[in-house]
Motif scaffolding. Structure first.
Motif, short mmCIF file in Angstrom:
data_model
loop_
_atom_site.label_atom_id
_atom_site.label_comp_id
_atom_site.label_asym_id
_atom_site.label_seq_id
_atom_site.Cartn_x
_atom_site.Cartn_y
_atom_site.Cartn_z
N GLY A 65 -88.15 18.32 -86.47
CA GLY A 65 -87.30 19.47 -86.22
C GLY A 65 -87.56 20.19 -84.92
O GLY A 65 -87.07 21.30 -84.74
N GLN A 66 -88.26 19.57 -83.96
CA GLN A 66 -88.62 20.26 -82.72
C GLN A 66 -87.96 19.71 -81.45
O GLN A 66 -87.93 20.38 -80.43
CB GLN A 66 -90.14 20.24 -82.54
CG GLN A 66 -90.88 20.97 -83.63
CD GLN A 66 -90.48 22.42 -83.72
OE1 GLN A 66 -90.50 23.15 -82.74
NE2 GLN A 66 -90.08 22.86 -84.91
N ALA A 67 -87.44 18.49 -81.47
CA ALA A 67 -86.89 17.89 -80.25
C ALA A 67 -85.56 18.54 -79.87
O ALA A 67 -84.71 18.78 -80.72
CB ALA A 67 -86.71 16.39 -80.43
N ASP A 68 -85.41 18.79 -78.58
CA ASP A 68 -84.17 19.35 -78.06
C ASP A 68 -83.12 18.27 -77.83
O ASP A 68 -81.92 18.53 -77.95
CB ASP A 68 -84.44 20.04 -76.71
CG ASP A 68 -85.43 21.17 -76.84
OD1 ASP A 68 -85.11 22.15 -77.53
OD2 ASP A 68 -86.54 21.06 -76.27
N VAL A 69 -83.59 17.06 -77.46
CA VAL A 69 -82.69 15.97 -77.10
C VAL A 69 -83.22 14.67 -77.70
O VAL A 69 -84.43 14.41 -77.67
CB VAL A 69 -82.60 15.81 -75.57
CG1 VAL A 69 -81.70 14.64 -75.19
CG2 VAL A 69 -82.11 17.09 -74.91
N GLY A 89 -80.08 20.30 -81.81
CA GLY A 89 -80.48 19.38 -80.75
C GLY A 89 -79.34 18.46 -80.36
O GLY A 89 -78.45 18.16 -81.16
N GLN A 90 -79.35 18.00 -79.12
CA GLN A 90 -78.31 17.10 -78.62
C GLN A 90 -78.74 15.65 -78.85
O GLN A 90 -79.84 15.26 -78.47
CB GLN A 90 -78.05 17.33 -77.15
CG GLN A 90 -77.38 18.66 -76.88
CD GLN A 90 -76.87 18.75 -75.46
OE1 GLN A 90 -76.31 17.80 -74.94
NE2 GLN A 90 -77.07 19.89 -74.84
N LEU A 91 -77.86 14.90 -79.45
CA LEU A 91 -78.12 13.50 -79.79
C LEU A 91 -77.16 12.62 -79.00
O LEU A 91 -75.94 12.79 -79.08
CB LEU A 91 -77.90 13.32 -81.29
CG LEU A 91 -78.24 12.01 -81.93
CD1 LEU A 91 -79.71 11.65 -81.72
CD2 LEU A 91 -77.93 12.07 -83.41
N ARG A 129 -74.46 13.72 -67.66
CA ARG A 129 -73.05 14.18 -67.68
C ARG A 129 -72.84 15.23 -68.77
O ARG A 129 -72.09 16.19 -68.59
CB ARG A 129 -72.12 13.00 -67.90
CG ARG A 129 -70.65 13.40 -67.95
CD ARG A 129 -69.72 12.20 -67.93
NE ARG A 129 -70.04 11.18 -68.89
CZ ARG A 129 -69.38 10.98 -70.02
NH1 ARG A 129 -68.37 11.75 -70.35
NH2 ARG A 129 -69.72 10.00 -70.83
N SER A 130 -73.53 15.07 -69.90
CA SER A 130 -73.41 16.00 -71.03
C SER A 130 -74.27 17.25 -70.86
O SER A 130 -74.29 18.10 -71.75
CB SER A 130 -73.81 15.28 -72.32
OG SER A 130 -72.99 14.17 -72.55
N ARG A 131 -75.00 17.31 -69.78
CA ARG A 131 -75.90 18.45 -69.49
C ARG A 131 -76.97 18.63 -70.57
O ARG A 131 -77.37 19.74 -70.89
CB ARG A 131 -75.11 19.73 -69.27
CG ARG A 131 -74.13 19.62 -68.13
CD ARG A 131 -73.33 20.90 -67.97
NE ARG A 131 -72.20 20.70 -67.10
CZ ARG A 131 -72.17 21.09 -65.84
NH1 ARG A 131 -73.20 21.68 -65.31
NH2 ARG A 131 -71.09 20.86 -65.11
N ALA A 132 -77.41 17.51 -71.12
CA ALA A 132 -78.43 17.55 -72.16
C ALA A 132 -79.83 17.67 -71.60
O ALA A 132 -80.73 18.17 -72.27
CB ALA A 132 -78.33 16.29 -73.04
#
Length: 166
Positions: A65-69, A89-91, A129-132
């Motif tokens: 539950g800690q990853a941003d991407v 988070g962004q996947l 491109r997705s600014r992740a």
């Protein structure tokens, strides 16, 4: 700047090179970075998980539950590694068809380019491109230039740019 990133795939080279590019981009900006890899059965075609922490962290491990991407080079790893992402988070996934996350057929595009290994950099292009991720196009191109062997540099940059196009 703080960001926690997971990179997951089958076999090791694509995951490890992608990890090195992201880490190099952080180093080039003077940001602290920690990385770690879990290879498992990579030599027999198994999953490799890499974690990247950019910012002031003391351990490279990313807890549930800690990853941003999350950058997944193989869609089947979603079931295994989804729990590492924050709820918001962004996947980004190398996948064909509809489903969770932002998807691109990076494998198919890489085969069209003549080298299936390039799917990792296509996925990186999609993430930028997705600014992740924390860097811009020029910073990742600089990292690719620093790390790619000369004979593969042009195709690595072309793959990254292909991911930027969508």
């Amino acid at each position: 700047m703080k960001q926690q990133i997971i990179v997951s795939g089958i076999g090791g080279q694509g995951v490890l090179f992608l990890t090195r590019v992201i880490a190099q981009a952080a180093v080039d900006q003077g940001l602290p970075v920690l990385t770690a890899e879990t290879h498992g059965m990579a030599q027999r075609g198994g999953t490799v998980l890499s974690t990247i922490k950019v910012g002031d962290y003391h351990s490279p491990l990313i807890r549930s539950g800690q990853a941003d991407v999350g950058l997944l080079l193989w869609e089947d790893n979603l079931a295994v590694h989804r729990s590492l992402l924050k709820p918001d988070g962004q996947l980004l996934i190398n996948a064909v068809g509809e489903g969770e996350g932002t998807r691109i057929d990076a494998g198919g595009l890489a085969r069209e380019m003549g080298n299936p290994v390039l799917s990792n950099l296509i996925l990186l292009g999609l993430a930028v491109r997705s600014r992740a991720l924390f860097c811009d196009v020029a910073q990742y191109e600089q990292a690719i230039r620093a790390l790619a062997p000369e004979r593969f540099l042009d195709q690595n940059l072309a793959a990254f740019r292909r991911g930027l196009e969508g």
